[in-house]
Motif scaffolding. Sequence first.
Motif, mmCIF file in Angstrom:
data_model
loop_
_atom_site.group_PDB
_atom_site.id
_atom_site.type_symbol
_atom_site.label_atom_id
_atom_site.label_comp_id
_atom_site.label_asym_id
_atom_site.label_seq_id
_atom_site.Cartn_x
_atom_site.Cartn_y
_atom_site.Cartn_z
ATOM 1 N N ARG A 59 0.972 -1.386 -0.086
ATOM 2 C CA ARG A 59 0.158 -0.007 0.030
ATOM 3 C C ARG A 59 0.951 1.305 -0.044
ATOM 4 N N LEU A 60 0.421 2.136 -0.892
ATOM 5 C CA LEU A 60 1.311 3.456 -0.628
ATOM 6 C C LEU A 60 0.353 4.650 -1.028
ATOM 7 N N ASN A 61 0.635 5.513 -0.621
ATOM 8 C CA ASN A 61 0.294 7.009 -0.537
ATOM 9 C C ASN A 61 1.092 8.010 -1.489
ATOM 10 N N GLY A 62 0.939 7.857 -2.698
ATOM 11 C CA GLY A 62 1.874 8.684 -3.611
ATOM 12 C C GLY A 62 1.193 9.835 -3.890
ATOM 13 N N VAL A 63 1.932 10.640 -4.906
ATOM 14 C CA VAL A 63 1.643 12.180 -5.034
ATOM 15 C C VAL A 63 1.125 12.136 -6.472
ATOM 16 N N PHE A 64 0.315 13.155 -6.857
ATOM 17 C CA PHE A 64 -0.137 13.485 -8.063
ATOM 18 C C PHE A 64 0.474 14.892 -8.195
ATOM 19 N N ALA A 65 1.152 15.043 -9.440
ATOM 20 C CA ALA A 65 1.815 16.511 -9.370
ATOM 21 C C ALA A 65 0.611 17.384 -10.211
ATOM 22 N N LEU A 66 0.427 18.302 -9.883
ATOM 23 C CA LEU A 66 -0.776 19.037 -10.308
ATOM 24 C C LEU A 66 -0.719 20.548 -10.501
ATOM 25 N N THR A 67 -0.759 21.340 -11.389
ATOM 26 C CA THR A 67 -0.393 22.675 -11.455
ATOM 27 C C THR A 67 -1.847 23.323 -11.263
ATOM 28 N N PRO A 68 -1.971 24.604 -11.219
ATOM 29 C CA PRO A 68 -3.156 25.368 -11.053
ATOM 30 C C PRO A 68 -4.074 25.303 -11.994
ATOM 31 N N LEU A 78 1.958 25.391 -21.997
ATOM 32 C CA LEU A 78 2.393 24.412 -21.202
ATOM 33 C C LEU A 78 3.618 24.958 -20.467
ATOM 34 N N SER A 79 4.115 26.368 -20.815
ATOM 35 C CA SER A 79 5.421 26.694 -20.437
ATOM 36 C C SER A 79 5.641 26.504 -19.028
ATOM 37 N N PRO A 80 6.820 25.977 -18.445
ATOM 38 C CA PRO A 80 7.100 25.639 -17.158
ATOM 39 C C PRO A 80 7.186 27.022 -16.380
ATOM 40 N N ASN A 81 7.288 28.167 -17.113
ATOM 41 C CA ASN A 81 7.427 29.519 -16.426
ATOM 42 C C ASN A 81 6.129 29.908 -16.333
ATOM 43 N N ARG A 82 5.139 29.486 -16.738
ATOM 44 C CA ARG A 82 3.745 30.405 -16.786
ATOM 45 C C ARG A 82 3.165 30.815 -15.518
ATOM 46 N N PHE A 83 3.717 30.228 -14.350
ATOM 47 C CA PHE A 83 3.307 30.706 -13.126
ATOM 48 C C PHE A 83 4.361 31.486 -12.412
ATOM 49 N N ALA A 84 5.277 32.132 -13.103
ATOM 50 C CA ALA A 84 6.431 32.772 -12.522
ATOM 51 C C ALA A 84 5.893 33.923 -11.664
ATOM 52 N N HIS A 85 4.820 34.409 -12.084
ATOM 53 C CA HIS A 85 4.360 35.825 -11.263
ATOM 54 C C HIS A 85 3.349 35.520 -10.140
ATOM 55 N N TRP A 86 2.998 33.896 -10.152
ATOM 56 C CA TRP A 86 2.243 33.815 -8.967
ATOM 57 C C TRP A 86 3.029 33.563 -7.569
ATOM 58 N N SER A 87 2.332 33.681 -6.557
ATOM 59 C CA SER A 87 2.864 33.397 -5.144
ATOM 60 C C SER A 87 2.950 31.834 -5.041
ATOM 61 N N ASP A 88 3.969 31.353 -4.196
ATOM 62 C CA ASP A 88 3.849 29.878 -3.684
ATOM 63 C C ASP A 88 2.500 29.513 -3.080
ATOM 64 N N GLU A 89 1.922 30.579 -2.212
ATOM 65 C CA GLU A 89 0.618 30.080 -1.562
ATOM 66 C C GLU A 89 -0.506 30.152 -2.722
ATOM 67 N N ILE A 142 -0.269 29.480 -6.025
ATOM 68 C CA ILE A 142 -0.113 28.100 -6.666
ATOM 69 C C ILE A 142 -0.515 27.022 -5.818
ATOM 70 N N ARG A 143 -0.181 26.818 -4.541
ATOM 71 C CA ARG A 143 -0.854 25.750 -3.721
ATOM 72 C C ARG A 143 -2.076 25.716 -3.380
ATOM 73 N N ALA A 144 -2.478 26.845 -3.274
ATOM 74 C CA ALA A 144 -4.219 26.936 -2.862
ATOM 75 C C ALA A 144 -4.924 26.613 -4.212
ATOM 76 N N THR A 145 -4.735 27.081 -5.170
ATOM 77 C CA THR A 145 -5.318 26.922 -6.538
ATOM 78 C C THR A 145 -5.176 25.502 -6.920
ATOM 79 N N ALA A 146 -3.956 24.815 -6.865
ATOM 80 C CA ALA A 146 -3.897 23.455 -7.367
ATOM 81 C C ALA A 146 -4.545 22.514 -6.501
ATOM 82 N N LEU A 147 -4.588 22.989 -5.050
ATOM 83 C CA LEU A 147 -5.208 22.032 -4.210
ATOM 84 C C LEU A 147 -6.805 21.994 -4.178
ATOM 85 N N THR A 148 -7.262 23.073 -4.641
ATOM 86 C CA THR A 148 -8.631 23.490 -4.908
ATOM 87 C C THR A 148 -9.133 22.575 -5.852
ATOM 88 N N ASN A 149 -8.314 22.437 -7.032
ATOM 89 C CA ASN A 149 -8.497 21.791 -8.434
ATOM 90 C C ASN A 149 -8.357 19.947 -8.215
#
Length: 199
Positions: free
Chosen positions: A112-121, A171-182, A184-191
Amino acid sequence: MQGRHLQLQQEPLRDLLGSQRGRDLALTASRPPTDGPRTDTPIVRYPDHTFYTRRHGRRYGLGTYSHAPVPLTPTATLASAEQPFRDNDFGDAFAAATAMVPAFRNATRGHRLNGVFALTPDELPLVGPAAGAPGLWIAEASWVTHAAGVGRQLANMLLGTGDLLVAPDRLSPNRFAHWSDEQIRATALTNYQGIYDAH
């Protein structure tokens, strides 16, 4: 089970069964083999019940995202993205799976494992050159549903073919550069729980 509730992730199977949309599909369950040679089988998702099944070597795996998100905060000392398994998060999914897939009813539970989904905003992968690191290219947060397209997009970008599936900025890896870490985290977790919903 209605065919429209069954989503096959491997392209050849989706193409083959695409003409069956809206029709009942006959599904046959068999006891999952645990020994012997590995056989290739599709990932099958049951979106109305938020679980999926797939092969892990010679064993079947069962996964779910029908629980509250469990955020992971990366640190310099983090050695693994695997988290402690939480039975209370998995119980409903296991009950739904055993009700829908008879082969799971008497199967022995293994690792059994509890893995991680990588999720962007915006729920899209990160594909393209890394900002500030010439020669470094990224293909991250790509789920199996995106994998073939991400590979093609990245290969075509690297080769400069001009045959891109989507505009690179999308799909640019830099498209969230102007977002704060918080942010990014809050939006991704909501989705998180709606990742497989139709948009």
